[in-house]
Design a protein around this motif. Sequence first.
Motif, PDB file in Angstrom:
ATOM      1  N   ASP A   1       0.867  -1.181   0.000  1.00  0.00           N
ATOM      2  CA  ASP A   1       0.000   0.000   0.000  1.00  0.00           C
ATOM      3  C   ASP A   1       0.905   1.233   0.000  1.00  0.00           C
ATOM      4  OD1 ASP A   1      -1.812   2.031   0.422  1.00  0.00           O
ATOM      5  OD2 ASP A   1      -2.921   0.951   1.986  1.00  0.00           O
TER       6      ASP A   1
ATOM      7  N   LEU B   1      -5.522   1.798   2.172  1.00  0.00           N
ATOM      8  CA  LEU B   1      -6.616   0.897   1.831  1.00  0.00           C
ATOM      9  C   LEU B   1      -7.296   0.404   3.101  1.00  0.00           C
ATOM     10  CD1 LEU B   1      -5.002  -1.376  -0.904  1.00  0.00           C
ATOM     11  CD2 LEU B   1      -6.847   0.249  -1.231  1.00  0.00           C
TER      12      LEU B   1
ATOM     13  N   ASP C   1     -11.817  -2.023   0.861  1.00  0.00           N
ATOM     14  CA  ASP C   1     -11.503  -1.202  -0.306  1.00  0.00           C
ATOM     15  C   ASP C   1     -10.961  -2.054  -1.441  1.00  0.00           C
ATOM     16  OD1 ASP C   1     -12.223   1.056   1.075  1.00  0.00           O
ATOM     17  OD2 ASP C   1     -10.175   1.663   1.540  1.00  0.00           O
ATOM     18  N   VAL C   2     -11.367  -1.713  -2.637  1.00  0.00           N
ATOM     19  CA  VAL C   2     -10.886  -2.394  -3.835  1.00  0.00           C
ATOM     20  C   VAL C   2     -10.432  -1.325  -4.818  1.00  0.00           C
ATOM     21  CG1 VAL C   2     -11.525  -3.880  -5.765  1.00  0.00           C
ATOM     22  CG2 VAL C   2     -12.483  -4.317  -3.509  1.00  0.00           C
ATOM     23  N   ARG C   3      -9.278  -1.505  -5.402  1.00  0.00           N
ATOM     24  CA  ARG C   3      -8.798  -0.610  -6.447  1.00  0.00           C
ATOM     25  C   ARG C   3      -9.134  -1.232  -7.801  1.00  0.00           C
ATOM     26  NH1 ARG C   3      -8.822   2.736  -2.891  1.00  0.00           N
ATOM     27  NH2 ARG C   3      -6.993   3.751  -2.052  1.00  0.00           N
ATOM     28  N   ARG C   4      -9.295  -0.378  -8.791  1.00  0.00           N
ATOM     29  CA  ARG C   4      -9.703  -0.854 -10.115  1.00  0.00           C
ATOM     30  C   ARG C   4      -8.632  -1.701 -10.789  1.00  0.00           C
ATOM     31  NH1 ARG C   4     -13.464   2.523 -13.405  1.00  0.00           N
ATOM     32  NH2 ARG C   4     -12.042   1.821 -15.002  1.00  0.00           N
ATOM     33  N   ARG C   5      -7.370  -1.456 -10.466  1.00  0.00           N
ATOM     34  CA  ARG C   5      -6.267  -2.166 -11.116  1.00  0.00           C
ATOM     35  C   ARG C   5      -5.233  -2.591 -10.078  1.00  0.00           C
ATOM     36  NH1 ARG C   5      -9.388  -2.025 -14.816  1.00  0.00           N
ATOM     37  NH2 ARG C   5      -9.203  -0.867 -16.747  1.00  0.00           N
ATOM     38  N   THR C   6      -4.459  -3.608 -10.416  1.00  0.00           N
ATOM     39  CA  THR C   6      -3.331  -4.022  -9.598  1.00  0.00           C
ATOM     40  C   THR C   6      -2.136  -4.180 -10.526  1.00  0.00           C
ATOM     41  OG1 THR C   6      -4.778  -5.210  -8.065  1.00  0.00           O
ATOM     42  CG2 THR C   6      -2.442  -5.757  -7.993  1.00  0.00           C
TER      43      THR C   6
ATOM     44  N   PRO D   1      -1.853  -1.931  -5.581  1.00  0.00           N
ATOM     45  CA  PRO D   1      -3.211  -1.535  -5.977  1.00  0.00           C
ATOM     46  C   PRO D   1      -3.208  -0.075  -6.431  1.00  0.00           C
ATOM     47  CG  PRO D   1      -3.037  -1.692  -3.586  1.00  0.00           C
ATOM     48  CD  PRO D   1      -1.709  -2.091  -4.146  1.00  0.00           C
ATOM     49  N   VAL D   2      -3.814   0.193  -7.570  1.00  0.00           N
ATOM     50  CA  VAL D   2      -3.825   1.550  -8.118  1.00  0.00           C
ATOM     51  C   VAL D   2      -5.209   1.885  -8.656  1.00  0.00           C
ATOM     52  CG1 VAL D   2      -1.365   1.517  -8.727  1.00  0.00           C
ATOM     53  CG2 VAL D   2      -3.047   0.744 -10.385  1.00  0.00           C
ATOM     54  N   ASP D   3      -5.469   3.176  -8.805  1.00  0.00           N
ATOM     55  CA  ASP D   3      -6.751   3.616  -9.354  1.00  0.00           C
ATOM     56  C   ASP D   3      -6.748   3.612 -10.875  1.00  0.00           C
ATOM     57  OD1 ASP D   3      -8.068   4.126  -6.875  1.00  0.00           O
ATOM     58  OD2 ASP D   3      -6.852   5.914  -6.661  1.00  0.00           O
ATOM     59  N   ALA D   4      -5.590   3.863 -11.473  1.00  0.00           N
ATOM     60  CA  ALA D   4      -5.505   3.934 -12.927  1.00  0.00           C
ATOM     61  C   ALA D   4      -4.108   3.514 -13.368  1.00  0.00           C
ATOM     62  CB  ALA D   4      -5.801   5.345 -13.409  1.00  0.00           C
TER      63      ALA D   4
END
Length: 99
Positions: A12, A23, A27-32, A45-48
Motif C-alpha cells: 500500500d 486501503l 476497499d478495492v482498487r480498479r487495477r493491480t 493496488p492503483v486507481d488507474a
Amino acid sequence: LAWQGRAVALVDLAVALAAGSPLGADDVRRRTVIVKAGAITCALPVDAVREVQEVADDQLRAPHAIERRYVVFEVDLLGVAAAVIDLAAIVGAAGPASA
C-alpha cells in the motif's frame, strides 16, 4: 494476492509514502500492477494505469517536488513530476518475513 499460483505481497503505497488514504479492509482498487525488484515481486493496488514509460538515466533528477520517504528520484512525464520509488527498500522495511 495470488498471482501465477503463488502469494505476492500487497504494498500500500499510501502507507509506505505517508501520502493519501490507506486501503481499508473492504476497499478495492480498479487495477493491480505487479512489479518486480530483484527477487521480490509485489502487487500495487492503483486507481488507474497508463502505458509503460522508459526513462533514460539523464532524465532522473533529485526529488524536490515530491519529498517523501522512499522517493529516490523524480522524472518529468508528460509535464508532470512523477516519483521514482525504491520498491526494494519499502519491502525490506516490512521486516524479515518479506525478504
